[in-house]
Design a protein around this motif. Structure first.
Motif, PDB file in Angstrom:
ATOM      1  N   UNK A  93     -23.439  27.540  -1.811  1.00  0.00           N
ATOM      2  CA  UNK A  93     -24.345  28.652  -2.174  1.00  0.00           C
ATOM      3  C   UNK A  93     -23.596  29.902  -2.602  1.00  0.00           C
ATOM      4  N   UNK A  94     -22.418  30.141  -2.022  1.00  0.00           N
ATOM      5  CA  UNK A  94     -21.748  31.420  -2.343  1.00  0.00           C
ATOM      6  C   UNK A  94     -20.708  31.277  -3.436  1.00  0.00           C
ATOM      7  N   UNK A  95     -20.103  30.091  -3.561  1.00  0.00           N
ATOM      8  CA  UNK A  95     -18.956  30.000  -4.467  1.00  0.00           C
ATOM      9  C   UNK A  95     -19.102  28.946  -5.531  1.00  0.00           C
ATOM     10  N   UNK A  96     -20.217  28.208  -5.542  1.00  0.00           N
ATOM     11  CA  UNK A  96     -20.344  27.193  -6.596  1.00  0.00           C
ATOM     12  C   UNK A  96     -21.470  27.549  -7.553  1.00  0.00           C
ATOM     13  N   UNK A  97     -22.654  27.737  -6.964  1.00  0.00           N
ATOM     14  CA  UNK A  97     -23.815  28.008  -7.815  1.00  0.00           C
ATOM     15  C   UNK A  97     -23.612  29.343  -8.527  1.00  0.00           C
ATOM     16  N   UNK A  98     -23.799  29.329  -9.850  1.00  0.00           N
ATOM     17  CA  UNK A  98     -23.633  30.586 -10.600  1.00  0.00           C
ATOM     18  C   UNK A  98     -24.988  31.058 -11.115  1.00  0.00           C
ATOM     19  N   UNK A  99     -25.088  32.352 -11.345  1.00  0.00           N
ATOM     20  CA  UNK A  99     -26.328  32.891 -11.898  1.00  0.00           C
ATOM     21  C   UNK A  99     -27.315  33.216 -10.791  1.00  0.00           C
ATOM     22  N   UNK A 100     -28.546  33.401 -11.198  1.00  0.00           N
ATOM     23  CA  UNK A 100     -29.596  33.766 -10.223  1.00  0.00           C
ATOM     24  C   UNK A 100     -30.755  32.795 -10.401  1.00  0.00           C
ATOM     25  N   UNK A 101     -31.438  32.433  -9.317  1.00  0.00           N
ATOM     26  CA  UNK A 101     -32.551  31.489  -9.457  1.00  0.00           C
ATOM     27  C   UNK A 101     -33.797  32.126 -10.033  1.00  0.00           C
ATOM     28  N   UNK A 102     -33.693  33.348 -10.520  1.00  0.00           N
ATOM     29  CA  UNK A 102     -34.844  33.998 -11.144  1.00  0.00           C
ATOM     30  C   UNK A 102     -34.321  34.853 -12.292  1.00  0.00           C
ATOM     31  N   UNK A 103     -35.236  35.267 -13.152  1.00  0.00           N
ATOM     32  CA  UNK A 103     -34.812  36.055 -14.316  1.00  0.00           C
ATOM     33  C   UNK A 103     -34.378  37.437 -13.860  1.00  0.00           C
ATOM     34  N   UNK A 157     -33.083  41.393 -15.255  1.00  0.00           N
ATOM     35  CA  UNK A 157     -33.124  42.223 -16.468  1.00  0.00           C
ATOM     36  C   UNK A 157     -31.736  42.661 -16.915  1.00  0.00           C
ATOM     37  N   UNK A 158     -30.678  41.918 -16.477  1.00  0.00           N
ATOM     38  CA  UNK A 158     -29.350  42.426 -16.866  1.00  0.00           C
ATOM     39  C   UNK A 158     -28.814  41.675 -18.066  1.00  0.00           C
ATOM     40  N   UNK A 159     -29.680  41.165 -18.894  1.00  0.00           N
ATOM     41  CA  UNK A 159     -29.273  40.474 -20.130  1.00  0.00           C
ATOM     42  C   UNK A 159     -28.229  39.396 -19.852  1.00  0.00           C
ATOM     43  N   UNK A 160     -28.385  38.665 -18.746  1.00  0.00           N
ATOM     44  CA  UNK A 160     -27.540  37.490 -18.518  1.00  0.00           C
ATOM     45  C   UNK A 160     -26.152  37.797 -18.001  1.00  0.00           C
ATOM     46  N   UNK A 161     -25.892  39.035 -17.583  1.00  0.00           N
ATOM     47  CA  UNK A 161     -24.548  39.370 -17.087  1.00  0.00           C
ATOM     48  C   UNK A 161     -24.208  38.551 -15.855  1.00  0.00           C
ATOM     49  N   UNK A 162     -25.219  38.347 -14.977  1.00  0.00           N
ATOM     50  CA  UNK A 162     -24.947  37.667 -13.705  1.00  0.00           C
ATOM     51  C   UNK A 162     -24.868  36.167 -13.883  1.00  0.00           C
ATOM     52  N   UNK A 163     -25.187  35.673 -15.078  1.00  0.00           N
ATOM     53  CA  UNK A 163     -25.320  34.230 -15.261  1.00  0.00           C
ATOM     54  C   UNK A 163     -24.009  33.490 -14.992  1.00  0.00           C
ATOM     55  N   UNK A 179     -21.570  34.557 -12.937  1.00  0.00           N
ATOM     56  CA  UNK A 179     -20.931  34.969 -11.687  1.00  0.00           C
ATOM     57  C   UNK A 179     -21.503  34.177 -10.527  1.00  0.00           C
ATOM     58  N   UNK A 180     -20.639  33.862  -9.562  1.00  0.00           N
ATOM     59  CA  UNK A 180     -21.155  33.190  -8.350  1.00  0.00           C
ATOM     60  C   UNK A 180     -21.856  34.233  -7.499  1.00  0.00           C
ATOM     61  N   UNK A 181     -22.566  33.764  -6.485  1.00  0.00           N
ATOM     62  CA  UNK A 181     -23.309  34.693  -5.645  1.00  0.00           C
ATOM     63  C   UNK A 181     -22.367  35.696  -4.984  1.00  0.00           C
TER      64      UNK A 181
END
Lengths: 130, 39, 502
Positions: free
Chosen positions: A47-57, A59-65, A67-69
């Motif tokens: 959960x902290x180091x593998x899954x990247x992005x966010x499970x919901x939309x 508004x940061x134009x995909x910046x977090x997509x 990055x890991x949690x």
């Protein structure tokens, strides 16, 4: 991970995991503690180091997509209280597991490897490293 | 109803609720059994 | 709770704002609920990937698999595994004006909310506690409607051109003069869309080398406009003047990063009423800070214009302040005037500049004349220029309804967020299943409510958000309160530990 009660919920979940493993009749105490440690670290790694992005939309134009949690936490600021807490908890679990397995070699190696797998990605030097 | 709401089974589909309740009951039974043996 | 007052001397009226903390047990159970739903979400995704379960979600066709993925499937995890389960409480089709009462089309689903079908029946006379209709001007009859209909005949609906070209009508000029008078500023300009008023004008006001200090709960349109501008953005805690002052001091002492040149402009962006929290901005303190540090102030009155203040002039009048202290007065006509669109008020020089440089005036088609007429009618009614005291009575009625509704809910034991004068009343639900249950149980009892959950709110602060209207009669409010009490008992929502002594 800063919101109210989440650390308590996390601790309760780990205790629940341990109680469930403890309730499996044919597991010995060292096996239960080692399993608690390994399962906890596996889930934390996932959960902290593998899954990247966010499970919901967001508004940061995909910046977090990408990055890991762990990298998204607290906007990337290091050494925040949540980061310290999540770094210390696997260590505490490791110490407990080592104690209850009476430092036997096999268990010790498994627990140490498992601990390192969640500690190394938390180091600031590994922020954003792939 | 509170059990359904607090465990969020309320929004699960029937087959998911069955899985959830089965797992929960199994865990509860194991915990009770082991506690009994242990005590 | 924020009863502790800083800078008491700045306020000419009591400022009661409370955000009771989430009970720890409820917080832990909420996380557990989300954990369980996440686990089942992963299980469902697993079944879909292995084609054990039919995937209703939009995905690429087989032939497209090698291309860049169109659908960020993880970003939809929450939507398809949590939101889908309770989404019958959202986007309900209504077939009447969103007035004090409305008619809701009945629908059902036989595939767990993936698709809906209409039964053909209409649920009539649902008490509407969810729409933004503060002063009750959302009507399809009456003076405003007749005037709008006449203008519709005369001008037609669409303008099909921008303000800088053919789309500059006398109706717009009339509206802008009226808005300027209503606000007490030199000049005003209006736009056909509320969201665009923020997102298209902020880039015209600030750019690289400027600093924007934005409240953490600002609306998406402010966030988009701030990002579009290219200015540096710093976020201060919600309505927290200590946090704002600290950012202001840092900005002035340190200047721009690396070069340490002074910022060209510092723009503070706040909202009059925060529509998710029900809180009111601490405007006297914000104005005191902007004067002290020579910053500019952008006040978004989307919800407060018409809904606050003895004569509905918004949060500036509510605190008894001078409109000239606010550099940019922005607001919308959606919530209190039964219309659409937005305005910006301020100095003549500012408005002329925006008229030349704003994305909206250059590219966007201007406001539809019937809508402009609706606003003119509603605004004149509030100002009392229509010869009646109807508008003024609405403003008073709203204030009364708000205080009554909030007090009664607190007496019942619910946790209510926000300011005691804010017509937006968030009632805390916390657990994800209770969001769906609340919406369903309330509609069963003929009350229409809006429920809001994560990620629009923090994960442990899901809520129902009531919008009080001047059009609600005391009987309607009492019926709604009785039903809310009933459903609150059924779902065990009365979490508050602060018991109000009636």
């Amino acid at each position: 991970l800063n919101s109210r009660g989440i650390w308590l919920a996390y601790i309760i979940l780990v205790v629940l995991l341990h109680v469930i493993l403890l309730s499996i009749p044919f597991f010995s105490i060292p096996v239960v503690w080692t399993l608690t440690n390994v399962v906890h670290n596996l889930v934390m790694y996932l959960f902290l180091h593998t899954v990247k992005g966010t499970p919901f939309e967001t508004p940061d134009q995909g910046k977090a997509r990408l990055l890991t949690h762990w990298e998204q936490m607290d906007y990337g600021i290091q050494f925040t209280s949540s980061r310290k807490f999540l770094s210390i908890s696997p260590i505490v679990l490791y110490l407990l597991a080592s104690f209850y397995t009476k430092y036997e070699a096999v268990y010790f190696v498994i627990n140490t490897a498992s601990l390192l797998s969640v500690l190394l990605p938390k180091l600031p030097q590994f922020h954003g490293v792939r | 109803y509170q059990y359904l709401l607090i465990t969020c089974s309320y929004v699960l589909e029937p087959w998911e609720q069955s899985i959830f309740n089965t797992i929960l009951l199994t865990i509860a039974a194991m915990v009770v059994y082991t506690s009994y043996v242990f005590i | 709770s924020h009863h502790v007052m800083q800078n008491e001397g700045l306020y000419k009226r009591p400022f009661n704002e409370a955000f009771e903390e989430t009970p720890m047990l409820v917080a832990v159970l909420t996380y557990m609920g989300y954990g369980i739903l996440t686990l089942f979400g992963y299980l469902r995704d697993f079944l879909r990937v292995w084609k054990i379960e039919k995937c209703h979600n939009a995905t690429e066709r087989e032939e497209q698999k090698e291309f860049v993925p169109l659908f960020q499937d993880f970003e939809n995890f929450y939507t398809r595994n949590l939101y889908m389960r309770i989404r019958d409480s959202w986007n309900r089709p209504i077939c009447s004006v969103p007035g004090a009462k409305m008619d809701v089309m009945e629908r059902f689903t036989d595939d767990y909310n993936w698709t809906f079908k209409y039964t053909g029946k209409v649920i009539r006379g649902v008490i509407n506690m969810g729409s933004y209709n503060y002063l009750g001007f959302a009507q399809n009859a009456g003076v405003c409607e007749e005037a709008a209909a006449k203008v519709l005949k005369q001008y037609g609906a669409g303008v099909c051109s921008t303000r800088q070209e053919m789309g500059n009508l006398d109706k717009h000029a009339e509206l802008e003069k009226l808005v300027a008078r209503f606000l007490g500023v030199e000049a005003a300009i209006n736009y056909g869309m509320g969201f665009a008023t923020n997102s298209m004008n902020i880039p015209a006001l600030v750019s690289k080398g400027c600093l924007i200090l934005s409240d953490e709960l600002n609306h998406a349109s402010l966030v988009l406009g701030a990002r579009l501008s290219g200015a540096t953005i710093r976020i201060f805690k919600h309505n927290n003047m200590t946090s704002l002052e600290k950012l202001l001091r840092d900005a002035i002492v340190h200047g721009q990063p690396r070069t340490h040149r002074p910022w060209r402009k510092i723009l503070i962006i706040v909202e009059g009423i925060y529509s998710m929290e029900g809180s009111i901005v601490r405007l006297p303190e914000v104005i005191a800070l902007k004067k002290k540090y020579k910053a500019y102030l952008y006040l978004d009155e989307a919800h407060s214009i018409g809904a606050l203040g003895p004569t509905g002039r918004g949060v500036v009048e509510y605190f008894g302040l001078n409109p000239k202290d606010v550099d940019i007065m922005m607001g919308t006509f959606t919530k209190s005037f039964g219309a659409a669109g937005g305005y910006i008020g301020g100095s003549k020089e500012l408005i002329d500049y925006l008229g030349m440089h704003s994305h909206s005036t250059v590219y966007a088609t201007s406001m539809s004349p019937p809508v402009a007429q609706q606003i003119i009618c509603a605004m004149k009614s509030i100002m009392g220029e229509d010869g009646t005291s109807y508008g003024q009575n609405c403003v008073q009625q709203l204030a009364e309804n708000t205080r009554y509704f909030r007090r009664r809910l607190m007496e019942m034991g619910f946790i209510i967020y926000g300011n005691s004068d804010s017509p937006i009343v968030p009632l805390m639900l916390y657990m994800p299943a209770k969001i769906g249950a609340f919406g369903r149980e309330m509609l069963k009892r003929n009350i229409g409510v809006v429920v809001v959950g994560f990620p629009a709110t923090p994960i442990i602060e899901s809520r129902a958000r009531f919008c009080v209207s001047a059009a609600h009669t005391r009987e309607m409010l009492d019926i709604a309160l009785k039903v809310i009490g009933e459903v609150g008992d059924l779902l065990q929502l009365k979490y508050s530990r602060h018991r109000l002594i009636p």
